[in-house]
Write a protein that holds these residues in place. Sequence first.
Motif, PDB file in Angstrom:
ATOM      1  N   ASP A  21       3.765  -9.743   9.037  1.00  0.00           N
ATOM      2  CA  ASP A  21       3.540  -9.092  10.324  1.00  0.00           C
ATOM      3  C   ASP A  21       4.321  -9.743  11.464  1.00  0.00           C
ATOM      4  OD1 ASP A  21       2.117  -7.026   9.388  1.00  0.00           O
ATOM      5  OD2 ASP A  21       0.148  -7.806   9.918  1.00  0.00           O
ATOM      6  N   ARG A  68       6.260  -2.792   9.611  1.00  0.00           N
ATOM      7  CA  ARG A  68       5.953  -2.354   8.254  1.00  0.00           C
ATOM      8  C   ARG A  68       7.166  -1.770   7.540  1.00  0.00           C
ATOM      9  NH1 ARG A  68       0.001   0.131   7.064  1.00  0.00           N
ATOM     10  NH2 ARG A  68      -1.150  -1.682   7.790  1.00  0.00           N
ATOM     11  N   ASP A 175      -1.900  -3.890   2.943  1.00  0.00           N
ATOM     12  CA  ASP A 175      -1.462  -2.831   3.858  1.00  0.00           C
ATOM     13  C   ASP A 175      -1.403  -1.482   3.150  1.00  0.00           C
ATOM     14  OD1 ASP A 175      -1.296  -4.455   6.018  1.00  0.00           O
ATOM     15  OD2 ASP A 175       0.877  -4.433   6.213  1.00  0.00           O
TER      16      ASP A 175
END
Length: 237
Positions: A21, A68, A175
């Motif tokens: 992240d 992402r 995720d």
Amino acid sequence: MPWPTLVVGALICSGAALAPDLDHQAATISRAFGPLSRLACKLIDVLAHATYKATRKPGDSRRSGGHRTLTHTWLWAVLLGVGFSALAVYGGRWAVLLILFVHMVLAVEGLFWRQARTSSDVLVWLLAATSAWLLADALDDPGNGKAWLFTEPGQHYMWIGLPIVLGALVHCVGDALTVSGCPILWPIPIGRRRWYPLGPPKFMRFRAGSWVEIKILTPVFFVVGGASAVGALGLFT
Ligand SMILES: [Zn+2]
């Protein structure tokens, strides 16, 4: 597995599980090292966005940022692991200390995020530095872990990349379980997309912080993790 390897491996893994992240301004990791990590965050975001634009296929949607994408792929995980292994093997004690420190800060931020948010950054850094120092000493003793798995001369600490790869992959899987999925397989194309957001069928997905995560998954992971640690130490063999 010697106990220092287990402890260091588990801590590095939990720290590395936050690292993907770094492409997101608001993420814990982007504020963990003050201006340094904010700068790294900006650079990673630009790199990730550029990589996305350069490699997307007609089926991949347009997007405005890099969150992402690049850092949420198996290739990134492997490259990061190889890079840190090489750093540990060739960089000597200070490199090992640096790797331990960085991941220890992340582990503290990740595991104790409520407390870490209200205490000062300097306190977290001090805690990470002292535990990195103590653990590096423990690892360095003969038979205590630096030669784990890779036993040839010149391969000390080579295993350090493994928990880093594992942590990054666990992050991606986590995720993938959320609503938007995760492009883990990049650059392997699926149909008309190269950034296919991998994930289970819709009914198996949940929001971060939902009751499934807190009431079911967290206790299950504690038990599985504890049992794995006991097995790795060989306490019952
Ligand atoms: Zn993520």
